[in-house]
Design a protein around this motif. Sequence first.
Motif, PDB file in Angstrom:
ATOM      1  N   ALA A  40      20.764  62.446  56.385  1.00 35.94           N
ATOM      2  CA  ALA A  40      20.382  61.762  57.620  1.00 35.94           C
ATOM      3  C   ALA A  40      18.862  61.658  57.703  1.00 35.94           C
ATOM      4  O   ALA A  40      18.313  60.621  58.052  1.00 35.94           O
ATOM      5  CB  ALA A  40      20.937  62.508  58.826  1.00 35.94           C
ATOM      6  N   LYS A  41      18.182  62.740  57.314  1.00 34.69           N
ATOM      7  CA  LYS A  41      16.730  62.746  57.418  1.00 34.69           C
ATOM      8  C   LYS A  41      16.093  61.710  56.487  1.00 34.69           C
ATOM      9  O   LYS A  41      15.119  61.054  56.841  1.00 34.69           O
ATOM     10  CB  LYS A  41      16.205  64.150  57.096  1.00 34.69           C
ATOM     11  CG  LYS A  41      15.011  64.483  57.952  1.00 34.69           C
ATOM     12  CD  LYS A  41      14.295  65.726  57.545  1.00 34.69           C
ATOM     13  CE  LYS A  41      12.831  65.530  57.894  1.00 34.69           C
ATOM     14  NZ  LYS A  41      11.985  66.503  57.258  1.00 34.69           N
ATOM     15  N   VAL A  44      16.639  58.334  58.050  1.00 34.26           N
ATOM     16  CA  VAL A  44      15.775  58.196  59.230  1.00 34.26           C
ATOM     17  C   VAL A  44      14.342  57.893  58.815  1.00 34.26           C
ATOM     18  O   VAL A  44      13.678  57.025  59.386  1.00 34.26           O
ATOM     19  CB  VAL A  44      15.839  59.476  60.086  1.00 34.26           C
ATOM     20  CG1 VAL A  44      14.773  59.473  61.164  1.00 34.26           C
ATOM     21  CG2 VAL A  44      17.217  59.622  60.712  1.00 34.26           C
ATOM     22  N   ALA A  45      13.852  58.593  57.786  1.00 36.21           N
ATOM     23  CA  ALA A  45      12.486  58.372  57.323  1.00 36.21           C
ATOM     24  C   ALA A  45      12.313  56.949  56.788  1.00 36.21           C
ATOM     25  O   ALA A  45      11.254  56.350  56.900  1.00 36.21           O
ATOM     26  CB  ALA A  45      12.122  59.393  56.249  1.00 36.21           C
ATOM     27  N   ASN A  50      18.188  56.329  64.618  1.00 40.92           N
ATOM     28  CA  ASN A  50      18.711  57.564  65.186  1.00 40.92           C
ATOM     29  C   ASN A  50      19.562  58.321  64.141  1.00 40.92           C
ATOM     30  O   ASN A  50      20.488  57.744  63.578  1.00 40.92           O
ATOM     31  CB  ASN A  50      19.568  57.161  66.382  1.00 40.92           C
ATOM     32  CG  ASN A  50      20.049  58.324  67.183  1.00 40.92           C
ATOM     33  OD1 ASN A  50      20.358  59.382  66.634  1.00 40.92           O
ATOM     34  ND2 ASN A  50      20.116  58.142  68.475  1.00 40.92           N
ATOM     35  N   PRO A  51      19.259  59.587  63.875  1.00 36.73           N
ATOM     36  CA  PRO A  51      20.064  60.333  62.896  1.00 36.73           C
ATOM     37  C   PRO A  51      21.543  60.425  63.284  1.00 36.73           C
ATOM     38  O   PRO A  51      22.410  60.487  62.418  1.00 36.73           O
ATOM     39  CB  PRO A  51      19.413  61.716  62.867  1.00 36.73           C
ATOM     40  CG  PRO A  51      18.524  61.782  64.055  1.00 36.73           C
ATOM     41  CD  PRO A  51      18.147  60.369  64.390  1.00 36.73           C
TER      42      PRO A  51
END
Lengths: 131, 287
Positions: A40-41, A44-45, A50-51
């Motif tokens: 997820a991170k 997101v990056a 939104n994660p």
Amino acid sequence: MVTFHLDKGSGVATYVQLVQQVKHALRLGLLEPGDRLPTAKEVVAELAINPNTVLKAYRELEREGLVEGKPGLGTFVKKTLGGASFTEHARLRKSLGGWVRDARKSGLDQEDVEALFASVVVDSFRGERTA
Amino acid sequence: MTESAIVEATGLGKRYRRTWALRDCSLSIPTGRVVALVGPNGAGKTTFLHLAVGLLDATLGSVSIKGATAFLAQDKPLYTGFTIAEMLKFGKRLNPGWDDEFALKRIDSLQLPLKHKVGKLSGGQRAQVALTLALAKRPDLLVLDEPLANLDPLARHEVMRGLMEAVAETGMTVLLSSHVVSDLENTCDWLIVLNGGRVQVSGDIDELVAGHRILTGPAEEADSVSRRVPIVEDTRSGRQATLFARTEPVPLSPQWSERPVSLEQMVLAYLRRPDSASLPRPTLATA
């Protein structure tokens, strides 16, 4: 590894877009069983989304039995999609390419070809369902 | 899936002299969500946030928060004469749960020199420093009043990205206000619409968007359709009617077409019709 992108004007919910992109990669053999999906991170990056959206997409894929979340390790591909094998794909692609060339020689433009193809696909699957 | 609430407001109201800035506000915010508080200027957004974090006392009702809260006010208050390092030291002194390692790492990854004076930073950099201070408190709930106001599009994107990364890392709940809906698409997953001091909409964004449709068809049949489904906005032009409906897909006569809505279309439809509402009510029958 799959790289996600967003189609903002599409009207398709973001998590659905992520689900579709994973399935697309599975169908094309770009993702295979054992491959890890981005965390997820990482998503997101990349996309500044939104994660929870990423997690929602992964939950959906898990529910369909396509991926598996391993706590602390990540989310991994469990199953592949598409009935035919990769070599079958190549063979079908080649014969379809021949058909498209034939259609163009007969004077069909891109829209004609797409419309004809779509209508044959619809007819074919409709016949199957009623049979 | 039942989600526990981190913010719970019951009959919340705030009156300034004879004007109600906020009235009859009852809502709960599930833990772990990124919540968009949307509404026109003067709708009561700042009042609601100030009541929630305890900067204001309610005239009526109550609001409670479970857990540690950090609040970032609209003007992003920083001491312009301080360097970034002094600002961090200040935060450390004032906050027992301060995560200094996180703060230093974040400032470093933003490529901001610690020796720089806060007053010399760009608007986007200042927003990032203010956000770092708020995040370093390691809150369960981060409340941001118009965090993107006065920022250029690139800075808005970077601030949102930083915020989303922090959510991915910590799982904290975020409550932020904005009047620019397009900034919230893909970043927020819960929507609260405030209009004229009242809560108009509160719910999961994907569910809300999937639960609304634009129906277009002959005007003479519009009344019979609007008797079957709740209509947020009804626009007639000559023989055609356009109905903004709160409904799942419905069977309609072939002259009608239906299309999905975007978040922005939905928010605008509600804001134009302050008397419409979409609130979770257990008794509400969806026919």
